[in-house]
Design an enzyme around this catalytic site. Structure first.
Site, PDB file in Angstrom:
ATOM      1  N   LYS A 167      72.718 -49.291  51.583  1.00  0.00           N
ATOM      2  CA  LYS A 167      72.798 -50.803  51.755  1.00  0.00           C
ATOM      3  C   LYS A 167      72.443 -51.050  53.216  1.00  0.00           C
ATOM      4  O   LYS A 167      72.305 -50.112  54.127  1.00  0.00           O
ATOM      5  CB  LYS A 167      74.355 -51.298  51.529  1.00  0.00           C
ATOM      6  CG  LYS A 167      74.747 -50.835  50.111  1.00  0.00           C
ATOM      7  CD  LYS A 167      74.000 -51.795  48.833  1.00  0.00           C
ATOM      8  CE  LYS A 167      74.560 -51.358  47.746  1.00  0.00           C
ATOM      9  NZ  LYS A 167      73.791 -51.909  46.449  1.00  0.00           N
ATOM     10  N   SER A 222      68.551 -52.256  44.449  1.00  0.00           N
ATOM     11  CA  SER A 222      69.283 -53.028  45.099  1.00  0.00           C
ATOM     12  C   SER A 222      68.777 -53.449  46.556  1.00  0.00           C
ATOM     13  O   SER A 222      69.242 -54.249  47.303  1.00  0.00           O
ATOM     14  CB  SER A 222      70.651 -52.711  45.244  1.00  0.00           C
ATOM     15  OG  SER A 222      71.054 -51.544  46.012  1.00  0.00           O
TER      16      SER A 222
END
Length: 251
Positions: A91, A50
């Protein structure tokens, strides 16, 4: 002859002392660097893609242990939020408490109405797989997105949660400063200048460069100091043979 011998012995003793000092100092720097790094940093293996291309699936990263209150926009953080899953996640912070985050204006993410340049996104990819309605980040929380927006389970897919997709600062376990493995990606992460003009600016780099420098310099001193004895001994033998030949020739 005796004067020459005394001079050589004096040089030998001085060299031995300097060699010992180099080894001792090298050990302090080498071991101290590792100890400092162990206190400051925690290694993590990134489980998904991701954060591609910044960090790939299976990459090993070094995250500086920091308090969640020290996180700034643009930082890549390791955090753990029960409502998102049981494992630590990685993230990028794009919004902090009080920010208004939205996407997309002319294909770009906006924070407080400012378009954010995001050079870390995969080439040809937009700022979001789906639109993000204007969302106000609650105080003490962070809005996080993956760099691979099309496949990241991030704040954009948790907008219906009670905190509008954000996570509390207390969930942060560390700030990723560098990729440690694989070697072809080894190096510190760049600070994203797109967030630099927003209040609070960018975070300061951690001490990783100093830690690595201490370890490398320490290793060089230890190896150099340890190598002095055998090298000096070999050179001494060479000089002794030369003096012997000179004496034989004089006779």
């Amino acid at each position: 002859m005796s004067r020459t011998r005394r001079t050589d012995e004096g040089h030998g003793r001085l060299g031995s002392v300097l060699s010992g000092v180099a080894v001792a100092l090298g050990c302090v720097l080498f071991l101290g660097g590792f100890a400092w790094g162990a206190v400051q940093y925690q290694p993590y293996t990134v489980p998904t893609g991701s954060m591609t291309p910044t960090i790939g699936s299976g990459d090993r990263v070094l995250a500086q242990r920091i308090d969640g209150d020290d996180v700034r926009r643009g930082d890549v953080v390791v955090f753990q939020q029960k409502t998102w899953g049981d494992l630590p996640m990685v993230k990028r912070v794009v919004g902090i408490g009080g920010d208004k985050v939205a996407c997309c204006k002319e294909g770009k993410l906006t924070v407080n109405g400012k378009e954010i340049a995001e050079p870390y996104l995969p080439e040809g990819q937009g700022a979001a797989a789906t639109g993000i309605p204007t969302t106000t980040v609650p105080k003490g929380h962070l809005f996080l997105l993956g760099d691979e927006r099309s496949g990241s389970l991030d704040s954009s897919v948790h907008l219906e949660d009670s905190n509008h997709g954000s996570v509390p600062r207390s969930a942060v376990r560390g700030r990723v400063d560098a990729v440690a493995w694989p070697m072809d990606k080894f190096g510190e992460l760049k600070r994203p200048e797109g967030f630099a003009d927003l209040p609070g600016g960018l975070s300061e780099p951690g001490p990783l460069t100093l830690v690595v420098s201490a370890i490398v310099v320490g290793m060089v001193l230890v190896l150099g100091g340890a190598a002095y004895g055998p090298v000096a001994k070999r050179l001494g033998r060479g000089r002794g043979k030369d003096r012997t030949r000179e004496s034989a020739g004089a006779v």
